[in-house]
Design a protein around this motif. Structure first.
Motif, short mmCIF file in Angstrom:
data_model
loop_
_atom_site.label_atom_id
_atom_site.label_comp_id
_atom_site.label_asym_id
_atom_site.label_seq_id
_atom_site.Cartn_x
_atom_site.Cartn_y
_atom_site.Cartn_z
N GLN A 80 0.63 -1.16 -0.08
CA GLN A 80 -0.01 0.03 -0.04
C GLN A 80 0.81 1.39 0.06
O GLN A 80 2.00 1.18 0.51
N LYS A 81 0.23 2.39 -0.55
CA LYS A 81 1.19 3.60 -0.65
C LYS A 81 1.62 4.10 0.62
O LYS A 81 2.60 4.68 0.72
N ASN A 82 0.85 3.68 1.71
CA ASN A 82 1.48 4.23 3.12
C ASN A 82 2.09 3.11 3.90
O ASN A 82 2.28 3.01 5.00
N GLY A 83 2.52 1.97 3.28
CA GLY A 83 2.85 0.76 3.62
C GLY A 83 4.27 0.93 4.21
O GLY A 83 5.04 1.81 3.81
N GLU A 84 4.88 -0.33 4.71
CA GLU A 84 6.30 -0.16 5.13
C GLU A 84 6.92 -1.68 5.16
O GLU A 84 6.13 -2.47 5.35
N LEU A 85 8.02 -1.98 4.53
CA LEU A 85 8.66 -3.28 4.59
C LEU A 85 9.85 -3.01 5.55
O LEU A 85 10.94 -2.35 5.15
N ASP A 86 9.87 -4.05 6.16
CA ASP A 86 10.90 -4.31 7.20
C ASP A 86 11.77 -5.38 6.57
O ASP A 86 11.14 -6.63 6.56
N THR A 87 13.09 -5.44 6.31
CA THR A 87 13.85 -6.53 5.97
C THR A 87 15.02 -6.54 6.58
O THR A 87 15.71 -5.79 7.01
N ILE A 88 15.34 -8.07 6.96
CA ILE A 88 16.52 -8.31 8.18
C ILE A 88 17.41 -9.25 7.39
O ILE A 88 17.00 -10.02 6.72
N ASP A 89 18.79 -8.96 7.67
CA ASP A 89 19.65 -9.81 7.24
C ASP A 89 20.87 -9.70 8.05
O ASP A 89 21.06 -8.57 8.70
N ILE A 90 21.63 -10.76 8.38
CA ILE A 90 22.85 -10.78 9.29
C ILE A 90 23.97 -10.11 8.51
O ILE A 90 25.23 -9.98 9.31
N TYR A 107 10.19 2.71 -3.87
CA TYR A 107 9.76 2.33 -2.57
C TYR A 107 10.98 2.53 -1.60
O TYR A 107 10.80 2.10 -0.40
N GLY A 108 11.93 3.15 -1.81
CA GLY A 108 13.01 3.41 -1.36
C GLY A 108 12.63 4.10 0.33
O GLY A 108 13.12 3.39 1.35
N HIS A 109 11.90 4.80 0.20
CA HIS A 109 11.51 5.44 1.55
C HIS A 109 10.61 4.69 2.49
O HIS A 109 10.24 4.98 3.63
N GLN A 110 10.17 3.55 1.83
CA GLN A 110 9.36 2.73 2.32
C GLN A 110 9.85 1.27 3.01
O GLN A 110 9.26 0.56 3.76
N ILE A 111 11.14 1.39 2.79
CA ILE A 111 12.16 0.07 2.92
C ILE A 111 12.80 0.34 4.06
O ILE A 111 13.69 1.21 4.02
N PHE A 112 12.76 -0.47 4.98
CA PHE A 112 13.70 -0.38 6.42
C PHE A 112 14.46 -1.62 6.73
O PHE A 112 14.15 -2.71 6.65
N GLN A 113 15.90 -1.18 6.76
CA GLN A 113 16.66 -2.39 6.62
C GLN A 113 17.18 -2.64 8.07
O GLN A 113 17.33 -1.46 8.80
N HIS A 114 17.19 -3.79 8.48
CA HIS A 114 17.68 -4.09 9.83
C HIS A 114 18.87 -5.18 9.77
O HIS A 114 18.74 -6.39 9.13
N VAL A 115 19.99 -4.98 10.18
CA VAL A 115 21.20 -5.89 10.39
C VAL A 115 21.40 -6.67 11.88
O VAL A 115 21.30 -6.03 12.74
N GLY A 116 21.37 -7.92 11.63
CA GLY A 116 21.59 -8.65 12.76
C GLY A 116 20.75 -9.97 12.81
O GLY A 116 20.38 -10.45 11.88
N ASN A 117 20.68 -10.42 14.04
CA ASN A 117 19.99 -12.01 14.24
C ASN A 117 18.29 -11.58 14.13
O ASN A 117 17.93 -10.70 15.00
#
Length: 214
Positions: A80-90, A107-117
């Protein structure tokens, strides 16, 4: 891995949606510069992920296993236009590579990267998800399921990749260092028997399971 003859598989790809130009660029650079490029979702599976996401039209998406960002961009197409995507990688070394392509997309402003377990990160995410894609270390698939199932809306979808593991799930004896095959066998059993979800396993590429939360 092909579960149908290669010429028929090629026909299937030819008569499916074309791969977007940005994803073609990402794929080329992944094969040129990154180790284990076969981990990439690729054209056909990417279009399948995109189609499922568009059918679900999720507000919030969670991806466990970013690699170079290909699948995240495919999933984002249905968000969705106001949606968010969280993506996790170690692997923190891939962070900048992923970000480059995320920022090239709409979609760059809607994608949030998380690094770790992922098992440590998931409890810190204060969201309820509509779509989850699991494609990380196979030994933890069952643990990922337990971590995210209560963060999934009713009717939400869990997609699990590589659940046929090149056909090894049919084996009864495993090499001493093979922890992935028995873990996937146990995971497939879990999805079949867990009454919180209904599941269909698709023999697409290396196996893709679609599970819907009841």
């Amino acid at each position: 891995m092909h579960f149908i003859p290669e010429d028929l598989d090629e026909y299937v790809m030819t008569h499916s949606e074309d791969e977007p130009e940005l994803l073609q660029q990402l794929s080329r650079e992944t094969y040129q510069k990154i180790l284990q490029p076969r981990m990439l979702s690729g054209h056909y599976q990417g279009r399948l992920l995109s189609m499922i996401s568009k059918l679900v039209n999720p507000k919030n998406i969670l991806e466990i296993g970013t690699y170079t960002g290909y699948s995240a961009l495919c999933l984002a197409e249905g968000m969705q236009k106001n949606g968010e995507l969280d993506t996790i990688d170690i692997n923190e070394e891939l962070f900048d590579f992923q970000r480059k392509y995320f920022d090239k997309s709409e979609y760059g402003h809607q994608i949030f990267q998380h690094v770790g377990n992922a098992l440590e990160i998931i409890p810190t995410l204060d969201k309820v998800y509509d779509l989850v894609f699991i494609d990380a270390d196979k030994e933890n698939y069952s643990n990922y399921f337990e971590a995210i199932v209560n963060k999934l809306n009713a009717g939400g979808i869990i997609l699990s990749d590589n659940v046929l593991w090149s056909g090894k799930v049919l084996e009864t004896k495993f090499k001493k260092d093979d922890t992935s095959t028995p873990a996937l066998i146990e995971y497939n059993k879990l999805l079949k028997e867990d009454h919180r979800v209904e599941t269909v396993l698709l023999p697409i590429r290396d196996g893709l399971t679609i599970s819907r939360k009841l």
